[in-house]
Design an enzyme around this catalytic site. Sequence first.
Site, PDB file in Angstrom:
ATOM      1  N   GLY A  79      -6.867 -15.610  -1.115  1.00  0.00           N
ATOM      2  CA  GLY A  79      -8.153 -15.444  -0.443  1.00  0.00           C
ATOM      3  C   GLY A  79      -9.014 -16.673  -0.689  1.00  0.00           C
ATOM      4  NE  ARG A 158       0.339 -15.211   4.023  1.00  0.00           N
ATOM      5  CZ  ARG A 158      -0.440 -16.151   4.559  1.00  0.00           C
ATOM      6  NH1 ARG A 158       0.086 -17.194   5.131  1.00  0.00           N
ATOM      7  NH2 ARG A 158      -1.746 -16.055   4.485  1.00  0.00           N
ATOM      8  CB  ILE A 159      -0.436  -8.839   1.905  1.00  0.00           C
ATOM      9  CG1 ILE A 159      -0.384 -10.066   0.975  1.00  0.00           C
ATOM     10  CG2 ILE A 159      -0.619  -7.564   1.088  1.00  0.00           C
ATOM     11  CD1 ILE A 159      -1.719 -10.436   0.335  1.00  0.00           C
ATOM     12  NE  ARG A 241     -11.243 -12.037  -2.262  1.00  0.00           N
ATOM     13  CZ  ARG A 241     -10.000 -12.229  -2.712  1.00  0.00           C
ATOM     14  NH1 ARG A 241      -9.218 -11.185  -2.954  1.00  0.00           N
ATOM     15  NH2 ARG A 241      -9.551 -13.449  -2.946  1.00  0.00           N
ATOM     16  CG  ASP A 265      -6.044  -4.513  -7.228  1.00  0.00           C
ATOM     17  OD1 ASP A 265      -6.169  -4.188  -8.428  1.00  0.00           O
ATOM     18  OD2 ASP A 265      -5.602  -5.628  -6.887  1.00  0.00           O
ATOM     19  CG  HIS A 289      -9.019  -8.530  -7.995  1.00  0.00           C
ATOM     20  ND1 HIS A 289     -10.095  -9.055  -7.316  1.00  0.00           N
ATOM     21  CD2 HIS A 289      -7.923  -9.023  -7.377  1.00  0.00           C
ATOM     22  CE1 HIS A 289      -9.667  -9.841  -6.331  1.00  0.00           C
ATOM     23  NE2 HIS A 289      -8.347  -9.838  -6.352  1.00  0.00           N
ATOM     24  CB  ILE A 290      -3.966  -6.041 -11.658  1.00  0.00           C
ATOM     25  CG1 ILE A 290      -3.881  -4.577 -11.212  1.00  0.00           C
ATOM     26  CG2 ILE A 290      -4.903  -6.199 -12.851  1.00  0.00           C
ATOM     27  CD1 ILE A 290      -3.185  -3.670 -12.220  1.00  0.00           C
TER      28      ILE A 290
HETATM   29  C1  GLV Z   1      -6.513 -12.505  -5.107  1.00  0.00           C
HETATM   30  O1  GLV Z   1      -7.313 -11.665  -4.808  1.00  0.00           O
HETATM   31  C2  GLV Z   1      -6.189 -13.596  -4.264  1.00  0.00           C
HETATM   32  O2  GLV Z   1      -6.892 -13.843  -3.265  1.00  0.00           O
HETATM   33  O3  GLV Z   1      -5.223 -14.293  -4.574  1.00  0.00           O
HETATM   34  C1  GLV Z   2      -2.263 -12.682   2.931  1.00  0.00           C
HETATM   35  O1  GLV Z   2      -2.035 -13.811   2.651  1.00  0.00           O
HETATM   36  C2  GLV Z   2      -1.769 -12.088   4.141  1.00  0.00           C
HETATM   37  O2  GLV Z   2      -1.493 -12.859   5.061  1.00  0.00           O
HETATM   38  O3  GLV Z   2      -1.635 -10.876   4.195  1.00  0.00           O
END
Ligand code: GLV
Ligand code: GLV
Length: 324
Positions: A79, A158-159, A241, A265, A289-290
């Site tokens: 982020g 991606r996530i 977030r 999280d 936030h882990i």
């Molecule tokens: C964590 O929240 C990140 O953005 O890597």
């Molecule tokens: C985070 O990087 C995402 O693209 O989901």
Amino acid sequence: ALPKILLTRTLPPESQRLIEHAQDIELLHWKDGVIPRDQLLKLVPGVSGILCTLIEKIDSELLDAAGPNLKVVSTFSVGYDHVDLSELRKRKIHLGYTPDVLTDATADITSLLVLAASRRMREAIRAVEDGEWNVWSPVWMLGTQLTGKTVGIVGLGRIGVATARRLKPFLGANGKIIYSGNSDKPVAIELGASRVKFDMLIREADIICICCALNVQTREMFNYGAFKAMKKNVILVNTARGAIIQQDDLIRALSEGLLGSVGLDVTTPEPLKPDHPLLKFQNVIVLPHIGSATLETRTMMGNLAVENVLSGVRGQTMPSSVEL
Ligand code: GLV
Ligand code: GLV
């Protein structure tokens, strides 16, 4: 003199060694936990690179203090809502970040929160600890089955994709995946996922996973109206977030019993104090936030952030940079 790099935190050991072994830079390393803002402003003048985390705000004040030597900001995060992109653009400063390497870990935590929320994990553990586990019962501590349910992914990046892949087997043949976002994603075909408007997603989904970036479009996208539109037993999970949720509205919705179960999280602020009203609801699970917090992932993030800052300072292409 060698170009200076400010490192605002201590990295995982392998990554820390990597940056300390760079011979062509002078490392300014803040070793005492979170760097206070005034110390940060005092340390940046003249630096060529900054390796920061999501804790440090990278804004015009900081960039002005750093001055014209600054070539690159490398954030140890995927982020970058803590970075003022237009101020970087104006000054032709590059931004490195750490996508991909944290996708699996963050999708794991998202799936974990879906499972934990759906099976009332917080209440169940507390019941054992508080001596409320009396006898096995056919009707005690009943959660919600995932089989046949509809998962709504807000932000199929991606996530989001990695989360959909993990959750799909839990849904079985009659389950459904829908997603919202600005564009159709080719990967959706393989997932059997269809894109719907946000308003439709929140009405149709039994399980909602927030996997989008925080920006002007998504800030407080989840407000009271959105919570009211959701299914009564909805499972809502946010690993992106905190500010994507209007948290006072969330608390109101929870106190009115509008939501089934919530897994977070990320919150506003971070950290939450133990007496925070959000923590009073037994159907809310909060993690600190882990999402990316495995040794493997944090090491890959650290190595990538180090390679980004070193490449930036050396005038080479960064392995992973944000298009500004
Ligand atoms: C964590 O929240 C990140 O953005 O890597
Ligand atoms: C985070 O990087 C995402 O693209 O989901």
